[in-house]
Design an enzyme around this catalytic site. Structure first.
Site, PDB file in Angstrom:
ATOM      1  N   TRP A   1       0.833  -1.210   0.000  1.00 51.40           N
ATOM      2  CA  TRP A   1       0.000   0.000   0.000  1.00 51.40           C
ATOM      3  C   TRP A   1       0.860   1.250   0.000  1.00 51.40           C
ATOM      4  O   TRP A   1       0.563   2.228  -0.696  1.00 51.40           O
ATOM      5  CB  TRP A   1      -0.982   0.004   1.165  1.00 51.40           C
ATOM      6  CG  TRP A   1      -2.099  -0.975   0.966  1.00 51.40           C
ATOM      7  CD1 TRP A   1      -2.401  -2.059   1.742  1.00 51.40           C
ATOM      8  CD2 TRP A   1      -3.064  -0.984  -0.104  1.00 51.40           C
ATOM      9  NE1 TRP A   1      -3.490  -2.730   1.227  1.00 51.40           N
ATOM     10  CE2 TRP A   1      -3.910  -2.100   0.109  1.00 51.40           C
ATOM     11  CE3 TRP A   1      -3.294  -0.160  -1.207  1.00 51.40           C
ATOM     12  CZ2 TRP A   1      -4.976  -2.413  -0.760  1.00 51.40           C
ATOM     13  CZ3 TRP A   1      -4.357  -0.462  -2.063  1.00 51.40           C
ATOM     14  CH2 TRP A   1      -5.176  -1.572  -1.830  1.00 51.40           C
TER      15      TRP A   1
ATOM     16  N   ASP B   1      -1.290   6.825   6.541  1.00 49.60           N
ATOM     17  CA  ASP B   1      -2.365   5.962   6.055  1.00 49.60           C
ATOM     18  C   ASP B   1      -2.668   4.971   7.185  1.00 49.60           C
ATOM     19  O   ASP B   1      -1.877   4.079   7.469  1.00 49.60           O
ATOM     20  CB  ASP B   1      -1.901   5.242   4.786  1.00 49.60           C
ATOM     21  CG  ASP B   1      -2.946   4.257   4.250  1.00 49.60           C
ATOM     22  OD1 ASP B   1      -4.000   4.081   4.902  1.00 49.60           O
ATOM     23  OD2 ASP B   1      -2.705   3.674   3.178  1.00 49.60           O
TER      24      ASP B   1
ATOM     25  N   LYS C   1     -12.055  -1.447   7.031  1.00 49.59           N
ATOM     26  CA  LYS C   1     -11.287  -2.454   7.761  1.00 49.59           C
ATOM     27  C   LYS C   1     -11.572  -2.412   9.255  1.00 49.59           C
ATOM     28  O   LYS C   1     -11.888  -3.415   9.856  1.00 49.59           O
ATOM     29  CB  LYS C   1      -9.805  -2.299   7.475  1.00 49.59           C
ATOM     30  CG  LYS C   1      -9.473  -2.920   6.118  1.00 49.59           C
ATOM     31  CD  LYS C   1      -8.370  -2.274   5.396  1.00 49.59           C
ATOM     32  CE  LYS C   1      -8.289  -2.844   3.977  1.00 49.59           C
ATOM     33  NZ  LYS C   1      -7.513  -1.976   3.105  1.00 49.59           N
TER      34      LYS C   1
HETATM   35  C1  LIG Z   1      -7.029  -1.388   2.103  1.00 48.21           C
HETATM   36  C2  LIG Z   1      -5.956  -0.365   2.173  1.00 48.21           C
HETATM   37  C3  LIG Z   1      -5.889   0.697   1.251  1.00 48.21           C
HETATM   38  C4  LIG Z   1      -6.850   0.831   0.092  1.00 48.21           C
HETATM   39  O1  LIG Z   1      -8.095   1.203   0.530  1.00 48.21           O
HETATM   40  P1  LIG Z   1      -9.294   1.528  -0.501  1.00 48.21           P
HETATM   41  O2  LIG Z   1     -10.314   2.145   0.402  1.00 48.21           O
HETATM   42  O3  LIG Z   1      -9.707   0.202  -1.076  1.00 48.21           O
HETATM   43  O4  LIG Z   1      -8.790   2.448  -1.535  1.00 48.21           O
HETATM   44  C5  LIG Z   1      -4.892   1.632   1.413  1.00 48.21           C
HETATM   45  N1  LIG Z   1      -4.009   1.544   2.406  1.00 48.21           N
HETATM   46  C6  LIG Z   1      -4.033   0.533   3.300  1.00 48.21           C
HETATM   47  C7  LIG Z   1      -3.024   0.489   4.402  1.00 48.21           C
HETATM   48  C8  LIG Z   1      -5.009  -0.450   3.210  1.00 48.21           C
HETATM   49  O5  LIG Z   1      -5.047  -1.447   4.106  1.00 48.21           O
END
Ligand SMILES: *Cc1c(COP(=O)(O)O)cnc(C)c1O
Length: 359
Positions: A103, A170, A194
């Site tokens: 990511w 993030d 998540k």
């Molecule tokens: C799942 C995830 C993403 C992507 O998320 P989306 O909402 O599907 O764009 C980005 N960064 C991390 C750390 C993730 O776990």
């Protein structure tokens, strides 16, 4: 059918009381004679919730609404990979990125569309099986970007550094799941699906003083406009925001983020202990215990055949979602905040038992 143990990496498990309240709101919301799905986002009854969730996100992170604003945005965390440089990366400067996993690498690849990037730490040479060492921040850096929990590889930062330039995180896969110095961040974002709610809303928590430094952009891309309009410049994802609010209420009822984080430590320890005692049939994908994620536990079996057999046994025992990410293979147990301790115990027991039978 009864509820299974859902180890999915995302969209992921939600607390049962949240699902019950969300179902109620689909049928009728707050005695209004209509479903929340049918209600205007300008309705006072919705607006009260909208503002409550905006404040609740900031406060649950242990921060003050005097200092931070919460925005609800669309396009997932992946859209933030563009919006961060669009808002913060000015000509002559760079975005300084930490590459801790796939990511983080996607954030870097995306930022390069918008300007210069300096990579100030990477664990790519080790297949991201450890946390990268963060190097010096170049003088041209407009901000530093890092990923707190590497969802795919199963590493997680416990402490976040304090930086001389704005720090962007993030937090998509561990928001509200671990106690850390969130005040070291100037901007945090997380796709809700998540650890915070259903898919469809991205939480952006931004330090108010940083808003003044953001570039002037078309309204939908501008943190400044979104903040000025309290995230109702256009129609926000009303229902996902409502469910995030229910998750925040659930966290509070559980004793707050610290209590949830303490339980996360216990849950993860059950499974890591089982794996570490189940060698050589099982091995943890992240060797250094200090780097291991409390949210996504990655592990391998001694052969492809054993792995297939193990996953089939898990499935037969109502444990779903355990295959690793398609890019890395192996197994991954995602045990976000709402995942019950009993499910961690069930998986740990299966690992121990399987290792005895196959060892
Ligand atoms: C799942 C995830 C993403 C992507 O998320 P989306 O909402 O599907 O764009 C980005 N960064 C991390 C750390 C993730 O776990």
């Amino acid at each position: 059918m009864g509820r299974i143990f859902n180890f999915s990496a995302g969209p992921a498990i939600l607390p049962e009381p949240v699902l019950a309240q969300a179902s109620d709101a689909v049928r009728e919301f707050a005695g209004s004679g209509m479903s929340l799905l049918e209600m205007s986002h300008r309705d006072k009854r919705y607006d009260a919730i909208h503002e409550q969730v905006r404040a609740g996100v900031v406060e649950t992170l242990g921060l003050s609404t005097n200092d931070y604003d919460c925005l609800f945005m669309g396009g997932g965390a992946s859209t933030q990979f563009s919006l961060v440089p669009m808002n913060l990366l000015t000509p002559g400067h760079s975005g300084a990125y930490v590459d801790g996993g796939e990511w983080g690498a996607k954030a870097i690849e995306t930022a390069r569309f918008h300007g210069d990037v300096d990579v100030i730490g990477s664990s790519k040479a080790d297949n991201h099986s450890r946390l990268p060492v963060i190097g010096d921040v170049p003088s041209r850096a407009a901000y530093v970007h890092l990923t707190t929990n590497n969802t795919i590889e199963g590493t997680q930062m416990s402490n976040v550094p304090s930086m001389s330039v704005p720090l962007v995180g993030d937090l998509s896969s561990d928001i509200f799941g671990r106690v850390r110095e969130h005040a070291n961040f100037d901007l945090m974002y997380a796709g809700a699906q998540k650890n915070a709610g259903p898919a469809g809303v991205t939480l952006v928590v931004i330090r108010k003083s940083l808003l003044a430094q953001c570039s002037t952009l078309a309204p939908m891309f501008s943190y400044k406009v979104q903040a000025d309009k309290h995230s109702v410049y256009n129609t926000p994802p009303v229902f996902p925001i409502y469910v995030v609010g229910l998750v925040l209420d659930w966290i509070a009822a559980e004793g707050g983020m610290a209590a949830v984080a303490a339980r996360n430590e216990r849950k993860a320890a059950l499974i890591y202990n089982a794996i570490d005692h189940a060698a050589p049939v099982f091995s943890a994908a992240v060797p250094d215990a200090a780097d291991r994620s409390l949210m996504n536990i990655t592990f391998r079996l001694a052969s492809k055949e054993l792995e297939t057999e193990f996953l089939a046994e898990a499935k037969a025992n109502d444990m779903d979602g355990l295959p690793g990410h398609r890019n890395v293979g192996g197994c991954r147990a995602s045990i976000y905040n709402a995942f019950p301790e009993a499910g961690c115990k069930a998986l740990a027991d299966l690992i121990s038992d399987f290792a005895v039978r196959k060892g």
